[in-house]
Enzyme design. Structure first.
Site, PDB file in Angstrom:
ATOM      1  N   GLU A   1     -22.917 -21.556  15.122  1.00 32.43           N
ATOM      2  CA  GLU A   1     -23.904 -20.830  14.339  1.00 32.43           C
ATOM      3  C   GLU A   1     -25.164 -21.642  14.082  1.00 32.43           C
ATOM      4  O   GLU A   1     -26.196 -21.091  13.696  1.00 32.43           O
ATOM      5  CB  GLU A   1     -23.321 -20.328  13.028  1.00 32.43           C
ATOM      6  CG  GLU A   1     -22.968 -21.407  12.041  1.00 32.43           C
ATOM      7  CD  GLU A   1     -22.113 -20.840  10.922  1.00 32.43           C
ATOM      8  OE1 GLU A   1     -22.431 -21.113   9.773  1.00 32.43           O
ATOM      9  OE2 GLU A   1     -21.142 -20.133  11.226  1.00 32.43           O
TER      10      GLU A   1
ATOM     11  N   CYS B   1     -14.517 -21.081  14.883  1.00 38.28           N
ATOM     12  CA  CYS B   1     -14.333 -19.636  14.765  1.00 38.28           C
ATOM     13  C   CYS B   1     -15.637 -18.920  15.050  1.00 38.28           C
ATOM     14  O   CYS B   1     -16.712 -19.508  15.023  1.00 38.28           O
ATOM     15  CB  CYS B   1     -13.804 -19.250  13.387  1.00 38.28           C
ATOM     16  SG  CYS B   1     -14.635 -19.995  11.985  1.00 38.28           S
TER      17      CYS B   1
ATOM     18  N   CYS C   1     -17.548 -14.263  -0.836  1.00 36.69           N
ATOM     19  CA  CYS C   1     -18.755 -14.980  -1.251  1.00 36.69           C
ATOM     20  C   CYS C   1     -18.502 -16.477  -1.176  1.00 36.69           C
ATOM     21  O   CYS C   1     -17.383 -16.946  -1.407  1.00 36.69           O
ATOM     22  CB  CYS C   1     -19.151 -14.602  -2.677  1.00 36.69           C
ATOM     23  SG  CYS C   1     -19.485 -12.844  -2.902  1.00 36.69           S
TER      24      CYS C   1
ATOM     25  N   SER D   1      -5.360 -24.093   5.535  1.00 32.29           N
ATOM     26  CA  SER D   1      -5.212 -23.613   4.161  1.00 32.29           C
ATOM     27  C   SER D   1      -4.165 -22.513   4.077  1.00 32.29           C
ATOM     28  O   SER D   1      -3.949 -21.756   5.017  1.00 32.29           O
ATOM     29  CB  SER D   1      -6.546 -23.083   3.641  1.00 32.29           C
ATOM     30  OG  SER D   1      -6.994 -21.989   4.414  1.00 32.29           O
TER      31      SER D   1
ATOM     32  N   HIS E   1      -8.789 -12.205   8.821  1.00 32.30           N
ATOM     33  CA  HIS E   1      -9.821 -11.520   8.049  1.00 32.30           C
ATOM     34  C   HIS E   1      -9.446 -10.074   7.752  1.00 32.30           C
ATOM     35  O   HIS E   1     -10.232  -9.341   7.158  1.00 32.30           O
ATOM     36  CB  HIS E   1     -11.157 -11.582   8.787  1.00 32.30           C
ATOM     37  CG  HIS E   1     -11.638 -12.984   8.991  1.00 32.30           C
ATOM     38  ND1 HIS E   1     -12.067 -13.771   7.947  1.00 32.30           N
ATOM     39  CD2 HIS E   1     -11.729 -13.755  10.098  1.00 32.30           C
ATOM     40  CE1 HIS E   1     -12.411 -14.960   8.407  1.00 32.30           C
ATOM     41  NE2 HIS E   1     -12.206 -14.974   9.704  1.00 32.30           N
TER      42      HIS E   1
ATOM     43  N   ILE F   1      -4.012 -23.388  10.629  1.00 28.81           N
ATOM     44  CA  ILE F   1      -5.318 -24.030  10.677  1.00 28.81           C
ATOM     45  C   ILE F   1      -5.547 -24.979   9.508  1.00 28.81           C
ATOM     46  O   ILE F   1      -6.331 -25.910   9.603  1.00 28.81           O
ATOM     47  CB  ILE F   1      -6.442 -22.970  10.746  1.00 28.81           C
ATOM     48  CG1 ILE F   1      -6.191 -22.037  11.935  1.00 28.81           C
ATOM     49  CG2 ILE F   1      -7.811 -23.605  10.853  1.00 28.81           C
ATOM     50  CD1 ILE F   1      -6.054 -22.755  13.276  1.00 28.81           C
TER      51      ILE F   1
ATOM     52  N   TRP G   1     -23.116 -25.215   6.729  1.00 28.30           N
ATOM     53  CA  TRP G   1     -22.676 -24.391   5.613  1.00 28.30           C
ATOM     54  C   TRP G   1     -23.205 -24.889   4.283  1.00 28.30           C
ATOM     55  O   TRP G   1     -22.678 -24.533   3.221  1.00 28.30           O
ATOM     56  CB  TRP G   1     -21.151 -24.304   5.593  1.00 28.30           C
ATOM     57  CG  TRP G   1     -20.635 -23.367   6.661  1.00 28.30           C
ATOM     58  CD1 TRP G   1     -21.373 -22.609   7.515  1.00 28.30           C
ATOM     59  CD2 TRP G   1     -19.262 -23.106   6.972  1.00 28.30           C
ATOM     60  NE1 TRP G   1     -20.560 -21.882   8.345  1.00 28.30           N
ATOM     61  CE2 TRP G   1     -19.256 -22.165   8.044  1.00 28.30           C
ATOM     62  CE3 TRP G   1     -18.051 -23.564   6.476  1.00 28.30           C
ATOM     63  CZ2 TRP G   1     -18.083 -21.673   8.607  1.00 28.30           C
ATOM     64  CZ3 TRP G   1     -16.875 -23.077   7.043  1.00 28.30           C
ATOM     65  CH2 TRP G   1     -16.894 -22.150   8.083  1.00 28.30           C
TER      66      TRP G   1
ATOM     67  N   GLU H   1      -3.951 -27.265   1.339  1.00 27.84           N
ATOM     68  CA  GLU H   1      -5.282 -27.393   0.748  1.00 27.84           C
ATOM     69  C   GLU H   1      -5.404 -26.750  -0.635  1.00 27.84           C
ATOM     70  O   GLU H   1      -6.468 -26.259  -1.022  1.00 27.84           O
ATOM     71  CB  GLU H   1      -6.360 -26.834   1.688  1.00 27.84           C
ATOM     72  CG  GLU H   1      -6.341 -27.474   3.060  1.00 27.84           C
ATOM     73  CD  GLU H   1      -7.410 -26.914   3.986  1.00 27.84           C
ATOM     74  OE1 GLU H   1      -8.413 -26.342   3.502  1.00 27.84           O
ATOM     75  OE2 GLU H   1      -7.253 -27.050   5.209  1.00 27.84           O
TER      76      GLU H   1
ATOM     77  N   LEU I   1     -20.267  -7.105  -7.330  1.00 26.28           N
ATOM     78  CA  LEU I   1     -19.813  -6.300  -6.193  1.00 26.28           C
ATOM     79  C   LEU I   1     -18.468  -6.784  -5.678  1.00 26.28           C
ATOM     80  O   LEU I   1     -17.593  -5.977  -5.351  1.00 26.28           O
ATOM     81  CB  LEU I   1     -20.855  -6.335  -5.071  1.00 26.28           C
ATOM     82  CG  LEU I   1     -20.481  -5.554  -3.807  1.00 26.28           C
ATOM     83  CD1 LEU I   1     -20.266  -4.079  -4.097  1.00 26.28           C
ATOM     84  CD2 LEU I   1     -21.534  -5.737  -2.718  1.00 26.28           C
TER      85      LEU I   1
END
Length: 781
Positions: free
Chosen positions: A627, A665, A538, A455, A716, A453, A583, A506, A22
């Site tokens: 989170e 974030c 992903c 990267s 994003h 930030i 994560w 990075e 996908l």
């Protein structure tokens, strides 16, 4: 289904495909390499394979409409016509271009009729995105307003049910429940209550239910994970009201309400009072629910028992589960029971058999989506009395014992270090007021200092070089030289555009968590263990299986090289212990707080080595702090206490002149601002562009003393924000905070963007800062 088996459901499965099919189809479509028709055909193929895979593994209740091209909440917004005016389309049904504009933003202008969007000045920004409850999955936040009208704008649930049926699969369609949908949304009017729209929303759901029933659907699954939240009386009444209307005005179709991610608490009575045919329980997160429901639940209520962990990768001990479930099923009656994972299997990789590089013992401890479905089928047969699965049960128990007793799990030296943690390791030498004076003299930065930030874009060339190095086609020396050239190019460009604090980009890092985990004992990594984060994004979470040890410096050499190229400050970038924990797929044999402190000690060692090498600014990213916050407020304090403790352990061993940064974030800060302040970072950068600086309200009301970099560039979205947009955001920031506190930076790292977007966006950001300085101090500009 075997004659000796209970029904088996999955609630939902990974949609990305075993090898991220996908992702590649979406990115090819966005790049103009394939047509819309080809994208839809690729998606149809993935759905068909998913349905066939589930049936072959013994799943008897197969979901449909659990697939999405981007996000299931966005699908629901489109289904009910909750489409902000900026994206408004005149078409009866929403086009794919409008759908992706809501997800990713649009760069087209008024003259570009192909956009299918409403009028705007220079394209439309993407909708706000945040984390789905306490998972690592992101959803697009619905937008609501007073007087909003809803209508059926997408027939996706009906079409995918028909698609499955045509292939011979009888499915149970999945819908985001109306209360969860409204609770997950937001309004520009802070006083507006989205639940007030419920009666206008329900008719669209009823229309969908009627269409599904007419086409032969006998069950529908309504996902209401809001039941795991601290709901007020109004929300509980809304749940009862909505499902009573479905019962009275809807067709004769059975409804399974799926609650997951935690206990039901005060919502249990409401859940059991709903006029529905079935209720799903997450018995991994809330095992106590089973006895509660048996005691007071309706005698005709079908119970979907979520007994296999849908959010972690460890193999279950099926013998133990059988012993636990047998008494409960005897009380309920087999005719009232379905077996399921705790939640949708969206949150785990597809198939552990794709992992050919793992040792056989470690591989035997793991279960991905395919293995979890197989586990459910075996357990269902065992609980129905099928004696032919005894060998499979014994094998499961042997794997659990082998994992528990493996010498790979525990390191005695780690236990010694853990016991040695004391209060001096948890605090800086001086308070922030004193540190800030020392750091101001050391760095001499202008007002509104600019930075990024960490990267920069991971280009095709960078990824190809990493892959070539991994397979041995590029030597260590060649790869290091390649990375040095990338760093040097990035440093020169940052100096050219005038950034104040630089980063090395990075380029050597595959992922902000994986890169560190690969150099720490206690982690293992997969080649195909991908899970969806959002859209085509992903991630491949590390698997944290044992005690954590750092044997040598991880980032020092690359930082030292980058700093040698410039006289400007070069921020060293690390991933913090809480984010690494949240994560990763984490071991379940010891408390998460203990695992996190092990990580904190490893990062503390890296911070000290960086400082000794000359690093003056060290950023410890805690992007995932919130989170991990429990869904129930009563459990917040315990989590925030140990999470903040871990950050202080890793960051407090430096001198006052060393400036500690952190980055977060997707965080709402109002209710945890005290815990963030207690972390005592000198500078915090946060995502704020999509929320129009709303997140800064928490810092202004709390009178947060330290420095803050509110994001002005939504990374994003492929959109390039104009100087005027960024200035507007910073003007809003200045109404909440002092100029001396503010930094100017993007929302997040830039690895997922391309240079064609990043160059103009960061150039605009630097111009924004210069114009802000000129307006603030015109005599010196």
């Amino acid at each position: 289904m075997s004659l000796l088996s209970l029904p088996v459901a999955t609630l939902g499965t990974p949609r990305i495909g075993p090898r991220r099919e996908l992702k590649f189809a979406l990115e090819s479509y966005w790049a103009g390499k394939i047509s819309e028709q080809q994208l839809l055909e690729d998606a149809s193929g993935l759905r068909a394979a998913n349905w066939a895979r589930q049936k072959s593994l013994g799943v008897t209740i197969i979901p449909s409409n659990d697939f999405s091209l981007y996000d299931q909440v966005l699908d629901t917004s489109v289904m009910v016509g909750a489409i902000p005016e900026i994206y408004a389309s005149k078409r009866e049904y929403v086009s794919l271009k409008t759908y992706f504009a809501m997800a990713r933003g649009s760069q087209c202008d008024d003259q570009d009729a192909s956009c299918g969007l409403g009028p705007r000045r220079s394209g439309a920004p993407a909708q706000e995105m945040t984390k789905w409850f306490d998972t690592n999955y992101h959803y697009m936040v619905p937008e609501f307003y007073k007087g909003q009208a809803f209508r059926l704008c997408s027939r996706k649930p009906i079409e995918e049910y028909e698609e499955a049926k045509a292939l011979g699969f009888q499915t149970r369609p999945v819908l985001i429940g109306p209360i969860t949908f409204l609770k997950l949304g937001k309004s520009a009017d802070s006083a507006f209550q989205p639940l007030s729209l419920l009666d206008d929303l329900i008719p669209v759901y009823i229309e969908v239910l009627h269409e599904l029933a007419e086409r032969g659907a006998s069950w529908v699954q309504f996902d209401e994970p809001c039941l795991a939240l601290d709901l007020d009386e109004a929300a509980r009444k809304s749940l009862l009201h909505a499902y009573n209307r479905f019962a009275k005005e809807g067709p004769a179709i059975k409804i399974m309400v799926a609650s997951y991610f935690g206990e039901l608490g005060h919502n249990l009575d409401t859940a059991l009072s709903l006029p529905v045919s079935g209720l799903h329980l997450d018995l991994v997160r809330a095992p106590e629910l089973l006895d509660q429901v048996i005691a007071v639940g309706r005698s005709d209520l079908v119970m979907s028992l979520g007994v296999i962990d849908g959010r972690n990768v460890w193999r279950s001990n099926l013998s133990s589960l059988r012993q636990r479930m047998e008494p409960a099923i005897a009380k309920l009656g087999k005719h009232r029971v379905q077996l399921a994972p705790s939640c949708s299997l969206l949150h785990v990789p597809v198939d552990v058999e794709l992992e050919t590089g793992l040792t056989s013992d470690v591989k035997s401890w793991l279960a991905f989506s395919v293995q979890k479905m197989r586990e459910l089928a075996i357990l269902a047969r065992a609980l129905a009395g099928d004696q032919n699965v005894e060998l499979a049960l014994a094998d499961s128990e042997c794997a659990a014992t082998a994992r528990r007793t493996s010498p790979k799990i525990h390191d005695t030296n780690v236990a010694v270090r853990m016991r040695a943690i004391d209060q001096t390791m948890r605090r800086r030498a001086s308070p922030f007021v004193r540190r800030s004076e020392i750091q101001r003299e050391r760095f001499g930065l202008p007002t509104f200092p600019t930075t990024t930030i960490g990267s920069f874009p991971q280009t095709t060339e960078v990824r190809n070089a990493r892959a070539a190095h991994a397979r041995g086609a590029m030597s260590d020396e060649q790869y290091d030289e390649f990375i040095k050239e990338e760093i040097a190019r990035a440093v020169r460009w940052q100096e050219d555009i005038g950034l104040d604090v630089l980063v090395h980009g990075e380029f050597e890092r595959n992922d902000m968590v994986q890169y560190f985990g690969e150099q720490l004992a206690g982690f293992l990594f997969t080649r195909n263990g991908w899970v969806q984060s959002y859209g085509s994004r992903c991630v491949r979470p590390p698997i944290l299986f044992g005690d954590v040890v750092r044997s040598k410096p991880i980032t020092v050499d690359w930082w030292r090289y980058a700093q040698s190229l410039t006289s400007k400050p070069m921020k060293a970038i690390l991933t913090g212990p809480v984010t690494i924990l949240n994560w990763s797929f984490v071991r379940d044999d010891i408390p998460r707080s203990e695992v996190c402190r092990q990580l904190a000690l490893a990062i503390r060692d890296e911070v000290r080595d960086l400082e000794n090498a000359g690093a003056a600014m060290i950023q410890i990213d805690e992007a995932a702090l919130r989170e991990g916050l429990p869904l129930r407020r009563s459990a917040w304090k315990a989590y925030l206490d140990w999470a903040g403790d871990c950050f202080r352990i890793c960051s407090s061993g430096v001198a006052d002149q060393t400036q500690i940064h952190t980055h977060m974030c997707y965080s709402e800060f109002n209710d945890i601002i005290g815990a963030i302040a207690a972390m005592d970072a000198d500078v915090i950068s946060i995502e704020t562009s999509r929320s129009k600086m709303e997140l800064l309200d928490a810092f202004s009301k709390y009178e947060y003393p330290n420095q803050i970099g509110p994001g002005v560039y939504d990374i994003h979205s492929p959109r390039v924000p104009e100087v005027g947009e960024m200035k507007e955001l910073m003007v809003l920031a200045r109404t909440r905070l002092q100029e001396s506190q503010l930094w100017v930076n993007p929302d997040c790292g830039l690895k997922t963007r391309n240079w064609e977007e990043v160059r103009p966006a960061l150039t605009n950001m630097v111009v924004t800062a210069r114009e802000l300085r000129a307006a603030s101090d015109p005599q010196n500009h």
